[in-house]
Design a protein around this motif. Structure first.
Motif, PDB file in Angstrom:
ATOM      1  N   ASP A 137      -0.004   9.381  -0.630  1.00 34.89           N
ATOM      2  CA  ASP A 137      -0.844   8.454   0.112  1.00 34.89           C
ATOM      3  C   ASP A 137      -1.312   7.387  -0.874  1.00 34.89           C
ATOM      4  O   ASP A 137      -2.224   7.616  -1.662  1.00 34.89           O
ATOM      5  N   TYR A 138      -0.653   6.220  -0.835  1.00 34.13           N
ATOM      6  CA  TYR A 138      -0.956   5.213  -1.850  1.00 34.13           C
ATOM      7  C   TYR A 138      -2.393   4.698  -1.750  1.00 34.13           C
ATOM      8  O   TYR A 138      -2.984   4.258  -2.737  1.00 34.13           O
ATOM      9  N   SER A 139      -2.992   4.767  -0.542  1.00 37.18           N
ATOM     10  CA  SER A 139      -4.377   4.302  -0.398  1.00 37.18           C
ATOM     11  C   SER A 139      -5.355   5.199  -1.144  1.00 37.18           C
ATOM     12  O   SER A 139      -6.489   4.804  -1.402  1.00 37.18           O
ATOM     13  N   GLU A 174      -5.218  -3.077  -7.040  1.00 36.46           N
ATOM     14  CA  GLU A 174      -4.023  -3.894  -7.273  1.00 36.46           C
ATOM     15  C   GLU A 174      -2.798  -3.238  -6.656  1.00 36.46           C
ATOM     16  O   GLU A 174      -1.987  -3.909  -5.994  1.00 36.46           O
ATOM     17  N   LEU A 175      -2.627  -1.936  -6.859  1.00 38.56           N
ATOM     18  CA  LEU A 175      -1.481  -1.233  -6.287  1.00 38.56           C
ATOM     19  C   LEU A 175      -1.511  -1.330  -4.763  1.00 38.56           C
ATOM     20  O   LEU A 175      -0.484  -1.606  -4.125  1.00 38.56           O
ATOM     21  N   ILE A 176      -2.672  -1.106  -4.172  1.00 38.89           N
ATOM     22  CA  ILE A 176      -2.791  -1.162  -2.714  1.00 38.89           C
ATOM     23  C   ILE A 176      -2.449  -2.560  -2.201  1.00 38.89           C
ATOM     24  O   ILE A 176      -1.697  -2.721  -1.223  1.00 38.89           O
ATOM     25  N   LEU A 177      -2.970  -3.592  -2.868  1.00 36.60           N
ATOM     26  CA  LEU A 177      -2.682  -4.964  -2.454  1.00 36.60           C
ATOM     27  C   LEU A 177      -1.206  -5.316  -2.642  1.00 36.60           C
ATOM     28  O   LEU A 177      -0.635  -6.071  -1.842  1.00 36.60           O
ATOM     29  N   MET A 178      -0.573  -4.805  -3.701  1.00 38.56           N
ATOM     30  CA  MET A 178       0.850  -5.062  -3.929  1.00 38.56           C
ATOM     31  C   MET A 178       1.682  -4.542  -2.754  1.00 38.56           C
ATOM     32  O   MET A 178       2.571  -5.232  -2.240  1.00 38.56           O
TER      33      MET A 178
END
Length: 644
Positions: A410-412, A418-422
């Motif tokens: 779960d990337y969130s 930054e990772l989430i926005l990418m």
């Protein structure tokens, strides 16, 4: 009064003599007569003649006389570099750099066509004219004055290129060539040079690097990239990518290699592309030491790596009539280079064809590419990232061949904005949905498989990438940058080669090259081969559940030592071959090849799969709880992998 000797005849030599008539001149047609004492020598020709410059080096080098050459080649006047005996950088370095970087010039193409078609009329037939000779003589005179007065000449480490059609001129840096047969000073490879003693290596700010981009930016863009004499001669920004990407061209003579950089800044991407290109430059062939050991493993086994432990091709592969490699024979003689074994804490001999690229020529027994190659601001940093490179590819391949049902992340839950926005930006701009999977193996180094899936409006269905790092967030970001850069290319490739891709579904052996792997899995028909990974019944985990936070250490070497202890506990060796060259060492960069026998090496082309002797792919799935028994060869995934 200073004495200047002019060697040569023709329009250029005459023009220079006229320009320097105020000096005490000695003129000779060639080197057949003794050259009297002179403060400087000018070697001048109306056409290129390399043998002339070899003679000059042999005659003038031992006498310590500085000399400058000038000549005309392919419609261009060439002046320099100034040769100062006892220093690196010479006419051959300049010729090699000019030849490699200028291989894409129209004049070179014309020359090649002329060789096979005598009736062909080249586009540029400009030869030296009185005006051209006068202009070149003006520059040569000015350079001569600077040398005689003790000033630094423009042609020191540089050369002038003069367009004889319009008399425009440019000046270009010539980096000394470490392997030059005239001025190079390569040491013989030895066990002593392979010794490694890890030193303290402080990290730069909140990173796992000991050198910052800004520290390298100026010198890399100034000395390494030049369209006419640089190690790199072309660059292009990827304006169709979600993030900033850049492609850098590395001319290698026999082909051009495109290396890429991906980041949130085009300048940083350019620099990353150059750094990747330097890594590639060092990994293709030995450039920092002279290889001197040639023997069989049977004779060297006391101090050598057993080649069969790194994975060979299967017997039936070698039996194919057009297979580009020969079976490994312990009694066959081959070249070896020295590396360092951390498991045994001693130097070890490694086959040259494992330490550098082996693409199917000569005596190669396996396909070997950039597996484990890395560049760093220190030896310790390079080794760390070389290990990451090995681990990234091994974890991806082991997951693929054993069809491991690894958890989706779960990337969130990463907590990294930054990772989430990418990922959100990639989805918003391209429409592709991104999934991350935890493919970490028994060594515990976080490894991520990233997968982008297109919707009904997309031509491309699936694209895969991977990353490995001590920090799983950094591993994931690396994989996302890779995905973003691949999407536009994958869409163009499928549009151009759809029929080939469809044929690959039925015949895996049509997958012959690196780009064929991603092409195949662009098709929706291939998706079922990834159901083991994409199965919605597989667990979904948070980053906190899957990865333990590591204490931050200011010393990067302490991270490296911890990793080495893990591999030692697994009874796995970490072998390092120092691939550094004069081109990297001059700015403090180190390049290495890391080999971890037993780990799965990446190969491209389904016919070049390397699994024989690598039992980890059979053992690790049960060890990690993905299987209730030791796998058999027959249970392994028979299809080409989808690595980019």
């Amino acid at each position: 009064m200073n004495t200047v000797a002019i060697i040569g005849e023709g329009m250029l030599a005459d023009a220079v003599c006229k320009r320097l008539s105020r000096l005490l001149l000695v003129r000779r047609k060639d080197f057949s007569k003794d050259i009297p004492a002179a403060d400087m020598v000018l070697v001048l020709k109306d056409e290129d003649n390399s043998s002339y410059y070899y003679e000059a080096e042999q005659m003038l080098g031992p006498r310590g006389i500085p000399w400058l050459c000038a000549y005309v080649s392919l419609g261009e006047g060439i002046i320099g570099p100034l040769i100062v005996p006892g220093t690196s950088g010479c006419f051959q370095c300049a010729e090699a750099r000019l030849t490699l970087a200028g291989s894409n010039r129209k004049e070179v193409e014309d020359l090649l066509i002329k060789l096979v078609s005598v009736d062909y009329v080249p586009h540029n037939t400009a030869e030296i004219s009185p005006a051209g000779a006068s202009y070149m003589a003006h520059i040569i005179s000015a350079e001569t004055d600077k040398v005689l007065r003790g000033y630094r000449a423009n042609t020191e480490e540089h050369l002038y290129l003069i367009n004889l059609s319009n008399l425009s001129s440019t000046i270009h840096y010539v980096m000394p060539l470490g392997t030059c047969s005239v001025c190079g000073q390569l040491p013989d490879d030895s066990a002593e040079l392979a010794e490694i003693s890890l030193q303290k290596c402080l990290k730069q700010s909140n990173s796992y690097r000991c050198r910052s981009m800004s520290d390298l930016k100026k010198v890399l863009l100034r000395d390494y990239w030049d369209s006419r004499t640089g190690i790199f001669n072309d660059k292009k920004w990827g304006l169709d990518s979600v993030f900033a990407s850049a492609g850098i061209n590395l001319p290698l003579g026999f082909h051009d290699e495109i290396t890429g950089g991906r980041s949130h800044s085009y300048v940083d991407s350019e620099l990353a592309g150059i750094l990747e290109g330097l890594e590639r430059y060092c990994g293709v062939t030995p450039r920092g030491k002279r290889t001197i050991v040639r023997d069989s493993y049977s004779h060297l086994k006391a101090t050598a790596l057993n080649p069969s432990t790194v994975g060979l091709h299967a017997e039936e592969q070698y039996e194919q009539p057009d297979f580009p490699f020969i079976p490994y024979n312990p009694d066959s003689s081959m070249e070896w280079v020295w590396g360092y074994s951390f498991l045994h804490a001693s130097p070890i001999l490694v086959p040259n064809l494992l330490a550098y690229y082996s693409m199917g020529e000569g005596e190669g027994f396996v396909y070997e590419n950039s597996n484990g190659c890395a560049l760093g601001g220190s030896l310790e940093e390079a080794i760390l990232y070389g290990i990451f490179e090995v681990v990234e590819r091994d974890s991806f391949l082991l997951t693929w061949y054993a069809r491991l049902q690894v958890p989706r992340l779960d990337y969130s839950s990463s907590g990294d904005s930054e990772l989430i926005l990418m990922i959100q930006r990639l989805r918003a701009v391209t429409g592709y949905e991104v999934s991350l999977y935890n493919t970490t193996m028994e060594n515990g180094i976080p490894s991520i498989w990233a997968l982008a899936k297109g919707g009904s409006e997309h031509s491309v269905n699936l694209i895969c990438s991977a990353g490995a790092h001590l920090d799983p967030i950094r591993a994931a970001k690396s994989a996302i940058h890779e995905l973003a850069g691949m999407i536009p290319t994958a869409e163009r490739r499928l549009e151009e080669r759809r029929l080939e891709a469809e044929a690959m579904i039925d015949d895996s052996f049509i997958v012959q090259h690196m780009e064929d792997h991603s092409l195949l899995y662009s098709l929706p028909q291939a998706e079922e081969r990834l159901h083991f990974l994409m199965d919605e019944r597989n667990p979904v985990r948070t980053f906190a559940e899957e990865f333990h936070s590591l204490p931050w250490q200011e010393d990067l070497t302490e991270d490296l030592k911890q990793i080495l202890r893990v591999f030692r506990s697994l009874h796995m060796d970490v072998i390092v071959v120092d691939q550094s060259s004069s081109e990297t060492l001059r700015i403090g960069l180190r390049c290495v090849k890391v080999l971890i026998p037993g780990m799965l090496p990446m190969t491209f082309g389904h016919h070049l799969t390397r699994l024989t002797g690598l039992n980890r792919v059979l053992d690790v799935p049960m060890k990690l709880g993905y299987a209730n028994h030791r796998l058999t060869q027959q249970e392994l995934n028979p299809y080409p992998h989808p690595f980019p």
